[in-house]
Design a protein around this motif. Structure first.
Motif, PDB file in Angstrom:
ATOM      1  N   GLU A  30       0.797  -1.228   0.000  1.00 38.93           N
ATOM      2  CA  GLU A  30       0.000   0.000   0.000  1.00 38.93           C
ATOM      3  C   GLU A  30       0.835   1.286   0.000  1.00 38.93           C
ATOM      4  OE1 GLU A  30      -3.228   0.033   2.761  1.00 38.93           O
ATOM      5  OE2 GLU A  30      -3.765  -2.064   2.367  1.00 38.93           O
ATOM      6  N   PRO A  31       1.930   1.373   0.748  1.00 41.73           N
ATOM      7  CA  PRO A  31       2.717   2.620   0.712  1.00 41.73           C
ATOM      8  C   PRO A  31       3.322   2.922  -0.666  1.00 41.73           C
ATOM      9  CG  PRO A  31       3.258   1.334   2.667  1.00 41.73           C
ATOM     10  CD  PRO A  31       2.449   0.447   1.783  1.00 41.73           C
ATOM     11  N   ASP A  32       3.344   1.942  -1.567  1.00 37.76           N
ATOM     12  CA  ASP A  32       3.955   2.147  -2.883  1.00 37.76           C
ATOM     13  C   ASP A  32       2.979   2.719  -3.913  1.00 37.76           C
ATOM     14  OD1 ASP A  32       6.439   0.951  -2.099  1.00 37.76           O
ATOM     15  OD2 ASP A  32       5.480  -1.011  -2.276  1.00 37.76           O
ATOM     16  N   GLU A  33       1.713   2.907  -3.526  1.00 35.30           N
ATOM     17  CA  GLU A  33       0.747   3.342  -4.532  1.00 35.30           C
ATOM     18  C   GLU A  33       1.079   4.702  -5.148  1.00 35.30           C
ATOM     19  OE1 GLU A  33      -4.031   3.048  -5.040  1.00 35.30           O
ATOM     20  OE2 GLU A  33      -3.289   4.577  -3.641  1.00 35.30           O
ATOM     21  N   PRO A  34       1.529   5.720  -4.400  1.00 40.68           N
ATOM     22  CA  PRO A  34       1.886   6.991  -5.058  1.00 40.68           C
ATOM     23  C   PRO A  34       2.954   6.820  -6.138  1.00 40.68           C
ATOM     24  CG  PRO A  34       1.657   7.324  -2.704  1.00 40.68           C
ATOM     25  CD  PRO A  34       1.594   5.843  -2.923  1.00 40.68           C
ATOM     26  N   ALA A  35       3.957   5.986  -5.879  1.00 38.57           N
ATOM     27  CA  ALA A  35       4.991   5.747  -6.885  1.00 38.57           C
ATOM     28  C   ALA A  35       4.407   5.033  -8.096  1.00 38.57           C
ATOM     29  CB  ALA A  35       6.126   4.919  -6.277  1.00 38.57           C
ATOM     30  N   PHE A  36       3.446   4.136  -7.856  1.00 40.59           N
ATOM     31  CA  PHE A  36       2.785   3.444  -8.962  1.00 40.59           C
ATOM     32  C   PHE A  36       2.019   4.440  -9.826  1.00 40.59           C
ATOM     33  CE2 PHE A  36      -1.219   1.615 -10.485  1.00 40.59           C
ATOM     34  CZ  PHE A  36      -0.747   0.636 -11.332  1.00 40.59           C
ATOM     35  N   ARG A  37       1.293   5.358  -9.215  1.00 32.68           N
ATOM     36  CA  ARG A  37       0.526   6.342  -9.978  1.00 32.68           C
ATOM     37  C   ARG A  37       1.455   7.270 -10.764  1.00 32.68           C
ATOM     38  NH1 ARG A  37      -2.284   7.139  -5.094  1.00 32.68           N
ATOM     39  NH2 ARG A  37      -1.575   9.296  -5.046  1.00 32.68           N
ATOM     40  N   GLU A  38       2.599   7.621 -10.189  1.00 35.23           N
ATOM     41  CA  GLU A  38       3.562   8.476 -10.901  1.00 35.23           C
ATOM     42  C   GLU A  38       4.107   7.769 -12.135  1.00 35.23           C
ATOM     43  OE1 GLU A  38       6.571   9.727  -8.197  1.00 35.23           O
ATOM     44  OE2 GLU A  38       5.177  10.793  -6.886  1.00 35.23           O
ATOM     45  N   LEU A  39       4.389   6.481 -12.023  1.00 34.27           N
ATOM     46  CA  LEU A  39       4.873   5.711 -13.175  1.00 34.27           C
ATOM     47  C   LEU A  39       3.802   5.661 -14.266  1.00 34.27           C
ATOM     48  CD1 LEU A  39       6.807   3.763 -14.641  1.00 34.27           C
ATOM     49  CD2 LEU A  39       5.811   1.907 -13.298  1.00 34.27           C
ATOM     50  N   LEU A  40       2.570   5.417 -13.868  1.00 32.97           N
ATOM     51  CA  LEU A  40       1.481   5.335 -14.838  1.00 32.97           C
ATOM     52  C   LEU A  40       1.321   6.660 -15.582  1.00 32.97           C
ATOM     53  CD1 LEU A  40      -0.466   3.021 -15.547  1.00 32.97           C
ATOM     54  CD2 LEU A  40      -2.157   4.105 -14.052  1.00 32.97           C
ATOM     55  N   HIS A  41       1.394   7.749 -14.856  1.00 30.87           N
ATOM     56  CA  HIS A  41       1.252   9.061 -15.483  1.00 30.87           C
ATOM     57  C   HIS A  41       2.431   9.369 -16.400  1.00 30.87           C
ATOM     58  CE1 HIS A  41       1.092  13.456 -15.892  1.00 30.87           C
ATOM     59  NE2 HIS A  41      -0.211  13.306 -15.743  1.00 30.87           N
ATOM     60  N   ALA A  42       3.645   8.977 -15.976  1.00 31.38           N
ATOM     61  CA  ALA A  42       4.829   9.256 -16.796  1.00 31.38           C
ATOM     62  C   ALA A  42       4.791   8.504 -18.116  1.00 31.38           C
ATOM     63  CB  ALA A  42       6.095   8.883 -16.017  1.00 31.38           C
ATOM     64  N   ARG A  43       4.157   7.343 -18.147  1.00 27.40           N
ATOM     65  CA  ARG A  43       4.131   6.525 -19.357  1.00 27.40           C
ATOM     66  C   ARG A  43       2.914   6.810 -20.234  1.00 27.40           C
ATOM     67  NH1 ARG A  43       7.844   4.791 -22.643  1.00 27.40           N
ATOM     68  NH2 ARG A  43       8.162   2.547 -22.679  1.00 27.40           N
ATOM     69  N   TYR A  44       1.763   7.080 -19.609  1.00 29.26           N
ATOM     70  CA  TYR A  44       0.529   7.231 -20.361  1.00 29.26           C
ATOM     71  C   TYR A  44      -0.121   8.606 -20.215  1.00 29.26           C
ATOM     72  CZ  TYR A  44       0.338   2.180 -21.266  1.00 29.26           C
ATOM     73  OH  TYR A  44       0.596   0.902 -21.691  1.00 29.26           O
ATOM     74  N   ALA A  45       0.470   9.519 -19.437  1.00 33.76           N
ATOM     75  CA  ALA A  45      -0.200  10.773 -19.094  1.00 33.76           C
ATOM     76  C   ALA A  45      -1.547  10.420 -18.458  1.00 33.76           C
ATOM     77  CB  ALA A  45      -0.317  11.691 -20.294  1.00 33.76           C
ATOM     78  N   GLU A  46      -2.645  10.999 -18.953  1.00 33.31           N
ATOM     79  CA  GLU A  46      -3.962  10.691 -18.380  1.00 33.31           C
ATOM     80  C   GLU A  46      -4.782   9.778 -19.291  1.00 33.31           C
ATOM     81  OE1 GLU A  46      -4.897  11.573 -15.419  1.00 33.31           O
ATOM     82  OE2 GLU A  46      -3.124  12.814 -15.009  1.00 33.31           O
ATOM     83  N   THR A  47      -4.108   9.036 -20.175  1.00 37.95           N
ATOM     84  CA  THR A  47      -4.846   8.310 -21.214  1.00 37.95           C
ATOM     85  C   THR A  47      -5.012   6.821 -20.938  1.00 37.95           C
ATOM     86  OG1 THR A  47      -2.883   7.764 -22.557  1.00 37.95           O
ATOM     87  CG2 THR A  47      -3.912   9.923 -22.921  1.00 37.95           C
ATOM     88  N   TYR A  48      -4.477   6.279 -19.846  1.00 40.69           N
ATOM     89  CA  TYR A  48      -4.569   4.846 -19.623  1.00 40.69           C
ATOM     90  C   TYR A  48      -6.024   4.427 -19.502  1.00 40.69           C
ATOM     91  CZ  TYR A  48      -3.028   0.220 -18.118  1.00 40.69           C
ATOM     92  OH  TYR A  48      -2.792  -1.132 -18.036  1.00 40.69           O
ATOM     93  N   SER A  49      -6.358   3.265 -20.018  1.00 41.62           N
ATOM     94  CA  SER A  49      -7.749   2.836 -20.140  1.00 41.62           C
ATOM     95  C   SER A  49      -8.414   2.517 -18.807  1.00 41.62           C
ATOM     96  CB  SER A  49      -7.843   1.611 -21.062  1.00 41.62           C
ATOM     97  OG  SER A  49      -7.477   1.940 -22.385  1.00 41.62           O
ATOM     98  N   TYR A  50      -7.648   2.417 -17.741  1.00 37.92           N
ATOM     99  CA  TYR A  50      -8.207   2.135 -16.420  1.00 37.92           C
ATOM    100  C   TYR A  50      -8.107   3.391 -15.562  1.00 37.92           C
ATOM    101  CZ  TYR A  50      -7.915  -2.746 -17.862  1.00 37.92           C
ATOM    102  OH  TYR A  50      -8.070  -3.930 -18.527  1.00 37.92           O
TER     103      TYR A  50
END
Length: 339
Positions: free
Chosen positions: A18-38
């Motif tokens: 659970e403490p890793d979720e902010p880092a996960f969201r940052e990675l998702l944004h860096a790769r897909y911006a706001e376009t990821y399908s989920y």
């Protein structure tokens, strides 16, 4: 999942908590911006809910500052003889510390352990760039099993020139973790059956194939469909064609799905002989095979409203390896006959 969590699979990776979720969201944004399908994965608590429920197991590599450099996920649903691989994302601006040997060791360990519990690891691999497919085939021992037309729409993969919001034509791939049961696998006689047989040959099951002639009948009964899966983010629905009865639905197409898939069991020749013509007449085309351990293997059909347009978008997919290219070329050739 508990068995997998028991140890980190390689030197530079560990299971996310659970403490890793902010880092996960940052990675998702860096790769897909706001376009990821989920989209819910961008929200605080979106990934945590999946981790808590046991629906997703996340593996990643972090740098000394806590940035997530690389991530892959394993999706689980109770009662299934398989897992799904997905959410494989790498930070576009940084190289990971993991070399080829560590990736080989990582997946060697994971796949051996997974083989104790499930027979298959499925994934729908991006055709916007070839490296995803190359990774899946080299390290995950995944083999082409079909395709999904217009799997995602509107995603932009940052750092990949081809990932500019065009629809993604997924390459369906499967890692066979345990030997498939010895059984007859019935295919429809004709061009589509030949294409499906080539898929089974790619996973060493050519000798299990038997062809059955199609039986065209004037159906007066509706189709009996069993729900298999609903992905609200992709609007992707999977249903199984069980048979036909007076209480069945008269229309095969789903009212809510953008990607409409129907699975036809291939364990009985009569089921394949009768079901295939009905699906073809309703606009569903064969797109692959789903293997099982306990249940009959299945032919996968997708509703294709415009075969000519589908051939055009599928022709633009970027593919790695002769097997994937032959699979797509064979599908387009048969799809063109339909149009």
């Amino acid at each position: 999942m508990d068995d997998l969590r028991a140890a980190n699979p390689s030197e530079h990776t560990r299971w996310l908590a659970e403490p890793d979720e902010p880092a996960f969201r940052e990675l998702l944004h860096a790769r897909y911006a706001e376009t990821y399908s989920y989209p819910f994965l961008y929200e605080p608590g979106g990934a945590v809910r999946l981790w808590r429920d046991g629906a997703l197991l996340s593996l990643g590599e972090f740098d000394a500052r806590g940035a997530l450099l690389w991530h892959t996920g394993l999706w689980s649903k109770p009662g299934r003889d398989s897992l799904d691989s997905g959410l494989s994302v790498a930070l576009p601006s940084r190289r990971t510390l993991m070399g080829r040997a560590e990736h080989e060791a990582l997946w060697g360990s994971l796949l051996d352990r997974l083989g104790r519990w499930v027979g298959f690891l499925h994934q729908n691999t991006s055709t916007l760039h070839v490296m995803a497919q190359r990774y899946a085939s080299r390290f995950m021992r995944a083999r082409p099993m079909g395709l999904v037309v217009n799997y995602t729409r509107g995603e932009t993969v940052i750092g990949v020139e081809e990932g500019s919001g065009v629809p993604m034509q997924a390459l369906a791939m499967t890692t066979v973790l345990a030997p498939p049961p010895p059984r007859r696998r019935y295919l429809p006689q004709g061009p589509w059956g030949e294409w499906l047989a080539s898929i089974l040959a790619g996973v060493g099951l050519a000798e299990s194939v038997a062809f059955t002639p199609l039986e065209h009948r004037a159906w007066t009964e509706g189709a009996v469909l069993r729900p298999l899966d609903w992905n609200a983010s992709l609007r992707l629905e999977r249903r199984g064609l069980v048979g036909f009865s007076a209480e069945g639905t008269p229309a095969l197409t789903s009212e809510r799905a953008r990607v409409d898939l129907i699975h036809l069991p291939m364990g009985e020749p009569q089921r394949v002989a009768e079901g295939t013509p009905v699906l073809l007449a309703a606009g569903f085309l064969p797109t692959g095979i789903r293997l099982h351990q306990r249940e009959p293997d299945e032919l996968v059909f997708q509703y294709v409203a415009d075969p000519r347009a589908a051939c055009e978008v599928v022709s633009r997919a970027r593919l790695d390896g002769a097997g994937a290219r032959e699979l797509f070329a064979g599908w387009m050739e048969r799809c063109a006959r339909t149009s």
